[in-house]
Design a protein around this motif. Structure first.
Motif, PDB file in Angstrom:
ATOM      1  N   ALA A 215       0.756  -1.132   0.026  1.00  0.00           N
ATOM      2  CA  ALA A 215      -0.137   0.143  -0.077  1.00  0.00           C
ATOM      3  C   ALA A 215       0.755   1.240   0.035  1.00  0.00           C
ATOM      4  CB  ALA A 215      -0.932  -0.116   1.137  1.00  0.00           C
ATOM      5  N   LEU A 216       1.955   1.231   0.924  1.00  0.00           N
ATOM      6  CA  LEU A 216       2.806   2.422   0.806  1.00  0.00           C
ATOM      7  C   LEU A 216       3.468   2.707  -0.421  1.00  0.00           C
ATOM      8  CD1 LEU A 216       4.088   2.016   4.577  1.00  0.00           C
ATOM      9  CD2 LEU A 216       2.765   4.095   3.547  1.00  0.00           C
ATOM     10  N   ASN A 217       3.765   1.484  -1.055  1.00  0.00           N
ATOM     11  CA  ASN A 217       4.668   1.604  -2.183  1.00  0.00           C
ATOM     12  C   ASN A 217       3.773   2.114  -3.326  1.00  0.00           C
ATOM     13  OD1 ASN A 217       5.935  -0.196  -4.769  1.00  0.00           O
ATOM     14  ND2 ASN A 217       7.368   0.664  -3.441  1.00  0.00           N
ATOM     15  N   PHE A 218       2.579   1.480  -3.120  1.00  0.00           N
ATOM     16  CA  PHE A 218       1.683   2.336  -4.328  1.00  0.00           C
ATOM     17  C   PHE A 218       1.271   3.730  -4.136  1.00  0.00           C
ATOM     18  CE2 PHE A 218      -2.770   3.262  -5.635  1.00  0.00           C
ATOM     19  CZ  PHE A 218      -2.763   2.722  -6.882  1.00  0.00           C
ATOM     20  N   ALA A 219       1.066   4.210  -3.052  1.00  0.00           N
ATOM     21  CA  ALA A 219       1.103   5.647  -2.503  1.00  0.00           C
ATOM     22  C   ALA A 219       2.067   6.447  -2.930  1.00  0.00           C
ATOM     23  CB  ALA A 219       0.640   5.764  -1.113  1.00  0.00           C
ATOM     24  N   ILE A 220       3.283   5.844  -3.079  1.00  0.00           N
ATOM     25  CA  ILE A 220       4.553   6.462  -3.400  1.00  0.00           C
ATOM     26  C   ILE A 220       4.673   6.466  -4.903  1.00  0.00           C
ATOM     27  CG2 ILE A 220       7.001   6.547  -3.126  1.00  0.00           C
ATOM     28  CD1 ILE A 220       6.784   5.278  -0.269  1.00  0.00           C
ATOM     29  N   ARG A 221       4.324   5.259  -5.391  1.00  0.00           N
ATOM     30  CA  ARG A 221       4.653   5.302  -6.932  1.00  0.00           C
ATOM     31  C   ARG A 221       3.591   5.783  -8.082  1.00  0.00           C
ATOM     32  NH1 ARG A 221       6.091  -0.174  -7.567  1.00  0.00           N
ATOM     33  NH2 ARG A 221       6.656   0.676  -9.871  1.00  0.00           N
ATOM     34  N   TYR A 222       2.406   5.481  -7.538  1.00  0.00           N
ATOM     35  CA  TYR A 222       1.141   5.682  -8.043  1.00  0.00           C
ATOM     36  C   TYR A 222       0.119   6.755  -7.634  1.00  0.00           C
ATOM     37  CZ  TYR A 222       2.344   1.395 -10.718  1.00  0.00           C
ATOM     38  OH  TYR A 222       2.780   0.262 -11.197  1.00  0.00           O
ATOM     39  N   VAL A 223       0.849   7.864  -7.366  1.00  0.00           N
ATOM     40  CA  VAL A 223       0.454   9.219  -6.445  1.00  0.00           C
ATOM     41  C   VAL A 223      -1.068   9.679  -7.345  1.00  0.00           C
ATOM     42  CG1 VAL A 223       0.711  11.459  -5.685  1.00  0.00           C
ATOM     43  CG2 VAL A 223       2.591   9.886  -5.756  1.00  0.00           C
ATOM     44  N   LYS A 224      -0.932   9.702  -8.705  1.00  0.00           N
ATOM     45  CA  LYS A 224      -2.048  10.210  -9.218  1.00  0.00           C
ATOM     46  C   LYS A 224      -3.385   9.347  -8.962  1.00  0.00           C
ATOM     47  CE  LYS A 224       0.511  12.746 -12.590  1.00  0.00           C
ATOM     48  NZ  LYS A 224       0.644  13.005 -14.352  1.00  0.00           N
ATOM     49  N   ASP A 225      -3.105   8.295  -8.669  1.00  0.00           N
ATOM     50  CA  ASP A 225      -4.348   7.210  -8.675  1.00  0.00           C
ATOM     51  C   ASP A 225      -4.699   6.965  -7.063  1.00  0.00           C
ATOM     52  OD1 ASP A 225      -4.339   6.568 -11.248  1.00  0.00           O
ATOM     53  OD2 ASP A 225      -2.839   4.982 -11.334  1.00  0.00           O
ATOM     54  N   CYS A 226      -4.161   7.806  -6.525  1.00  0.00           N
ATOM     55  CA  CYS A 226      -4.356   7.467  -4.965  1.00  0.00           C
ATOM     56  C   CYS A 226      -4.735   8.880  -4.134  1.00  0.00           C
ATOM     57  CB  CYS A 226      -3.003   6.845  -4.277  1.00  0.00           C
ATOM     58  SG  CYS A 226      -3.214   6.125  -2.719  1.00  0.00           S
ATOM     59  N   VAL A 227      -5.680   8.672  -3.219  1.00  0.00           N
ATOM     60  CA  VAL A 227      -6.086   9.898  -2.181  1.00  0.00           C
ATOM     61  C   VAL A 227      -5.464   9.979  -0.813  1.00  0.00           C
ATOM     62  CG1 VAL A 227      -7.970  10.182  -3.288  1.00  0.00           C
ATOM     63  CG2 VAL A 227      -8.281   8.775  -1.473  1.00  0.00           C
ATOM     64  N   GLY A 228      -4.815   8.649  -0.748  1.00  0.00           N
ATOM     65  CA  GLY A 228      -4.276   8.402   0.865  1.00  0.00           C
ATOM     66  C   GLY A 228      -3.949   7.143   1.102  1.00  0.00           C
ATOM     67  N   VAL A 229      -3.339   6.641   2.192  1.00  0.00           N
ATOM     68  CA  VAL A 229      -2.763   5.465   2.358  1.00  0.00           C
ATOM     69  C   VAL A 229      -2.825   5.194   3.791  1.00  0.00           C
ATOM     70  CG1 VAL A 229      -0.247   6.154   2.536  1.00  0.00           C
ATOM     71  CG2 VAL A 229      -0.635   3.897   1.997  1.00  0.00           C
ATOM     72  N   ILE A 230      -3.248   3.834   4.192  1.00  0.00           N
ATOM     73  CA  ILE A 230      -3.532   3.406   5.563  1.00  0.00           C
ATOM     74  C   ILE A 230      -2.480   2.233   5.499  1.00  0.00           C
ATOM     75  CG2 ILE A 230      -4.954   2.398   7.181  1.00  0.00           C
ATOM     76  CD1 ILE A 230      -7.278   3.563   5.902  1.00  0.00           C
ATOM     77  N   ALA A 231      -1.673   2.337   6.638  1.00  0.00           N
ATOM     78  CA  ALA A 231      -0.300   1.214   6.828  1.00  0.00           C
ATOM     79  C   ALA A 231      -0.586   0.560   8.357  1.00  0.00           C
ATOM     80  CB  ALA A 231       0.925   1.523   6.607  1.00  0.00           C
ATOM     81  N   LEU A 232      -1.125  -0.615   8.392  1.00  0.00           N
ATOM     82  CA  LEU A 232      -1.441  -1.204   9.573  1.00  0.00           C
ATOM     83  C   LEU A 232      -0.258  -2.391  10.034  1.00  0.00           C
ATOM     84  CD1 LEU A 232      -5.314  -1.736   9.136  1.00  0.00           C
ATOM     85  CD2 LEU A 232      -4.229   0.379  10.042  1.00  0.00           C
ATOM     86  N   ASN A 233       0.143  -2.294  11.123  1.00  0.00           N
ATOM     87  CA  ASN A 233       1.109  -3.146  11.525  1.00  0.00           C
ATOM     88  C   ASN A 233       2.263  -3.387  10.646  1.00  0.00           C
ATOM     89  OD1 ASN A 233      -1.639  -3.945  12.881  1.00  0.00           O
ATOM     90  ND2 ASN A 233      -0.493  -4.659  14.464  1.00  0.00           N
ATOM     91  N   SER A 234       2.644  -2.150  10.126  1.00  0.00           N
ATOM     92  CA  SER A 234       3.869  -2.277   9.358  1.00  0.00           C
ATOM     93  C   SER A 234       5.213  -2.156   9.869  1.00  0.00           C
ATOM     94  CB  SER A 234       3.606  -0.619   8.435  1.00  0.00           C
ATOM     95  OG  SER A 234       4.326  -0.990   6.999  1.00  0.00           O
ATOM     96  N   VAL A 235       6.071  -2.498   8.935  1.00  0.00           N
ATOM     97  CA  VAL A 235       7.694  -2.559   9.377  1.00  0.00           C
ATOM     98  C   VAL A 235       8.359  -1.607   8.942  1.00  0.00           C
ATOM     99  CG1 VAL A 235       9.684  -4.101   9.134  1.00  0.00           C
ATOM    100  CG2 VAL A 235       7.290  -5.202   9.643  1.00  0.00           C
ATOM    101  N   PHE A 236       9.429  -0.948   9.923  1.00  0.00           N
ATOM    102  CA  PHE A 236      10.242  -0.032   9.333  1.00  0.00           C
ATOM    103  C   PHE A 236      11.455  -0.189  10.056  1.00  0.00           C
ATOM    104  CE2 PHE A 236      11.894   4.476   9.354  1.00  0.00           C
ATOM    105  CZ  PHE A 236      12.083   4.805   7.997  1.00  0.00           C
TER     106      PHE A 236
END
Length: 279
Positions: free
Chosen positions: A103-124
């Motif tokens: 989901a985060l990768n989509f929001a970063i790379r497909y910005v025009k197709d996305c209004v926002g991103v929700i990342a649950l129990n993610s790793v960093f």
């Protein structure tokens, strides 16, 4: 809880998904070894506010395996192709665990197709200790993929001894893991283990609202990880869930669902406002 998962559609790309509800589009992506059924405590409630699309990740559930998926970007591209052909855009995209990485990768790379991103129990940025532990689990699976190491994550996902609804929740997760395609499961697990979250520069330049949430007792997708990512995103917010572990969407849906709905409505309202100003 839903009593029954709707019948799946199959996309031309080979992804299985469900569509329900009405309104702006919300896409849900589950984690490694699971299936879209893992969102069973979100579907009915979220479908009252959005056109809801929940997808079986490549190689999971009823979706085909995609041998070309060797990193998060590959998984994202498969999801993006599906969104381009079967989903009304723009979308709010949400993921859990590995699904949150996609989901985060989509929001970063497909910005025009996305209004926002929700990342649950993610790793960093896993600790060195966590990296060694997860690599050890990968090597065990390479050596021999057994029922024991396939279902081992369940012991980390819930509080033991199991009580109340967690008895059924853990049983469902074990069932999904056991029935998962061994090829699809190991392929995704290896990618998940080798990925350490988005690049810092991608988060700091993300031009979309980003909502991060995890359980305070999740030992692998920790509170610090979600807090750090939220702080890096210009429009990042974070919510930590008390007495929750890795399967917070199942165990704490009553707390999480209203937050998802509120965030989603704000994202689409902001998109509409921005589009109006540009016009």
């Amino acid at each position: 809880m839903m009593s029954k998962i709707p019948q799946r559609f199959k996309s031309p790309q080979g992804l299985a998904y469900i569509k329900m509800g009405s309104g702006p589009s919300l896409v849900l992506i589950h984690g490694v070894g699971l299936r879209l059924d893992a969102w069973l405590k979100q579907l009915d409630e979220l479908a009252q506010h959005f056109t809801l699309y929940a997808v079986d990740m490549p190689g999971h559930g009823e979706s085909d395996c995609f041998p070309q998926c060797r990193d998060i970007a590959d998984y994202t591209d498969v999801i993006a192709d599906w969104i381009a052909t079967d989903v009304s855009k723009p979308v709010l995209i949400a993921g859990h665990s590995m699904g949150s990485m996609i989901a985060l990768n989509f929001a970063i790379r497909y910005v025009k197709d996305c209004v926002g991103v929700i990342a649950l129990n993610s790793v960093f940025r896993r600790s060195n200790e966590a990296k060694k532990a997860i690599q050890s689990r990968v090597e065990q699976m390479k050596d021999k993929l057994t029922i024991e190491n396939v279902t081992a994550p369940v012991k980390r996902w819930f509080d033991y001894p199991l009580q109340g609804d967690d008895v059924q929740n853990a049983a469902l997760c074990s069932e999904w893991l056991t029935k998962a395609s061994s090829e699809g499961y190991f392929q995704a697990y290896e990618v998940f283990c080798s990925n350490d979250g988005p690049a810092i520069e991608d988060l700091t330049s993300l031009p979309l609202p980003a909502f991060f949430s995890t359980g305070k007792e999740d030992p692998n997708s920790t509170s610090v990880m979600s807090e750090t990512m939220a702080s890096l995103c210009p429009q990042g917010i974070v919510h930590l869930i008390d007495k929750a572990r890795h399967m917070a969407p199942m165990t704490h849906s009553e707390e999480l669902n209203p937050l998802i709905i509120k965030f989603g409505q704000e994202c689409f309202a902001l998109k509409q406002e921005t589009s109006y100003e540009r016009a």
